[in-house]
Write an enzyme that holds these catalytic residues in place. Structure first.
Site, mmCIF file in Angstrom:
data_model
loop_
_atom_site.group_PDB
_atom_site.id
_atom_site.type_symbol
_atom_site.label_atom_id
_atom_site.label_comp_id
_atom_site.label_asym_id
_atom_site.label_seq_id
_atom_site.Cartn_x
_atom_site.Cartn_y
_atom_site.Cartn_z
ATOM 1 N N ALA A 179 -16.100 21.243 19.213
ATOM 2 C CA ALA A 179 -16.214 22.720 19.812
ATOM 3 C C ALA A 179 -17.508 23.291 19.145
ATOM 4 O O ALA A 179 -18.039 24.157 19.431
ATOM 5 C CB ALA A 179 -14.935 23.473 19.826
ATOM 6 N N ASP A 180 -17.103 22.931 17.700
ATOM 7 C CA ASP A 180 -18.235 23.500 16.666
ATOM 8 C C ASP A 180 -19.674 22.932 17.021
ATOM 9 O O ASP A 180 -20.484 23.766 16.969
ATOM 10 C CB ASP A 180 -17.885 23.022 15.375
ATOM 11 C CG ASP A 180 -16.568 23.943 14.532
ATOM 12 O OD1 ASP A 180 -16.712 25.126 14.977
ATOM 13 O OD2 ASP A 180 -16.113 23.439 13.648
ATOM 14 N N MET A 181 -19.885 21.808 17.195
ATOM 15 C CA MET A 181 -21.107 21.319 17.537
ATOM 16 C C MET A 181 -21.799 21.713 18.809
ATOM 17 O O MET A 181 -22.691 21.778 18.845
ATOM 18 C CB MET A 181 -20.879 19.569 17.482
ATOM 19 C CG MET A 181 -20.564 19.247 16.129
ATOM 20 S SD MET A 181 -21.325 19.628 14.697
ATOM 21 C CE MET A 181 -22.572 18.289 14.672
ATOM 22 N N GLY B 15 -22.512 25.498 18.658
ATOM 23 C CA GLY B 15 -23.710 25.586 17.582
ATOM 24 C C GLY B 15 -24.901 25.111 18.592
ATOM 25 O O GLY B 15 -26.052 25.879 18.266
#
Length: 417
Positions: free
Chosen positions: A190-192, A195
């Site tokens: 989810a972060d990647m 981002g």
């Protein structure tokens, strides 16, 4: 070699080629990004922009980015998680909780084309960093907010990490064997994804700003980026009412598309269309296996999946993986190994593509994974190593804001920088 505790001389990074820079990636020259983010999603977003030439000024509170403390493992006391998403940036250590720090921050914001923050909406408003306030006197500013659930809606005030967003998205429910507990993706997906979404939206906003002079407010949510990632699962449910279930290394729609055991090591096999289905059976020496109404289409193969999988498994178990992969490559059948992390970094294809490199800094070797994009035949490389906390505070305040040495020293003595 002791993998669990390798010596410096045997660290995997020592085998990586030195990174290099490429002017072909300086497409964002002249764009200044003020990065107020911590952890992974925001720093990854600004690193993507930096990889394409943006001047990223990373403002860190006195304790530094949260990710600086995530470990072990550490490299000379610095978190390798932090080092993975912060190259090509300048670090300014700044306490902007008081008026002196706010003045510095306002000056930096006046010089920025893009502001990226991952603070909750209430915190953004508290420091005047919300889009409405920050853009009131800066109409050309591109304001990027990267939060767990977005700037509005019932969940806007909730804190969030990658794990939480993955749970909301349904990816954990669909990851792992059927009989297992829900599983997180093995990387902060989810972060990647969020981002990358933030960087993509920023590029689109900058393109429009070049024509109109107007910036905008971008609102990216970890949960929604992860939900979009799940759209090949969610859309079929919405259109059919069929709720997908965990199926391990097996795709629930495509037949056959899963992992198999061989005589030594596991492998993946993707028989995604009828032509590949036929080529597979020819490659394994049984062209008759592709014949018959019960296996002629994906729908038929899905109905008879269990029997087909059992038959394929009985064939593949008889020979080692390397032999099968060689045969299937010649037959143009999608298949591959299931690598561990240490194996993927040794693969000659990705080495040749410059997927991994090292940055030399102060006598140490910093491992990096490349942007993964090639332009005019060149890989991206890097411009500068991930910064030490506050490494560029004096340089940025002097060169960007015109502060004299006395003012800088005053700020340092007071703990603002």
């Amino acid at each position: 070699m002791n993998i669990a505790n390798p010596t410096v001389a045997t660290l995997p990074v020592s085998d990586l080629p030195p990174g290099r820079s490429s002017d072909k990636f300086r497409m964002l020259d002249g764009v200044r990004v003020l990065d107020l983010t911590t952890s992974i999603a925001g720093p990854y977003s600004t690193m993507l922009l930096a990889d394409f030439g943006a001047d990223v000024v990373k403002v860190e509170r006195p304790g530094g980015d949260d990710a600086r403390h995530w470990g072990p493992p550490f490299l000379d006391g610095e978190s390798l998680w932090f080092l993975s998403v912060n190259r090509n940036k300048k670090s300014v250590r700044l306490d902007f909780s008081g008026p002196e720090g706010r003045e510095v921050l306002a000056g930096l914001l006046d010089k920025a084309d893009v502001l990226v923050t991952n603070q909750l909406p209430s915190v953004q408003r508290k420091f005047g960093l919300d889009a409405q306030t920050a853009r009131a006197t800066r109409p050309g500013l591109v304001h990027v907010s990267l939060t767990g659930f977005g700037l509005d809606g019932p969940y806007a005030a909730r804190p969030c990490y990658d794990l939480i967003a993955e749970g909301y998205s349904s990816v954990m429910d669909l990851t792992g064997p059927a009989a297992s507990a829900p599983q997180k993706v093995g990387s902060p997906a989810a972060d990647m994804l969020a981002g990358a979404d933030a960087a993509l939206a920023t590029l689109a906003a900058l393109n429009r700003r070049a024509a109109t002079g107007q910036g905008c407010a971008i609102d990216v949510a970890l949960a929604e980026s992860m939900i979009r990632f799940m759209s090949p699962r969610i859309v079929p449910y919405l259109g059919s009412g069929e709720v997908p279930r965990r199926s391990g290394g097996t795709d629930s729609v495509i037949a056959i598309y899963q992992t198999f055991e061989t005589a030594d090591l596991p492998m993946t096999l993707g028989l995604g269309n009828d032509a590949i289905w036929k080529r597979f059976w020819e490659a394994v020496g049984d062209p008759q296996g592709a014949e018959g109404a019960d296996v002629a289409t994906n729908a038929a193969r899905r109905t008879n999946r269990a029997r087909i999988v059992e038959r394929i498994q009985s064939i593949l178990i008889g020979r080692p993986r390397a032999e099968w992969l060689e045969r299937l490559e010649k037959a143009r059948v999608p298949a591959g190994p299931i690598y561990r992390v240490d194996e993927v970094v040794q693969d000659h294809h990705f080495r040749e593509r410059e997927t991994f490199f090292q940055i030399a800094q102060d006598g140490r070797q910093i491992p990096q994974v490349s942007l993964g994009i090639h332009i005019d035949g060149e890989a991206a490389g890097y411009v500068s190593a991930p910064p030490r906390l506050g490494q560029h505070s004096e340089t940025v305040l002097r060169d960007l804001l015109g502060y004299d040495p006395e003012k800088i020293e005053t700020l340092r003595r007071s703990g603002v920088i």
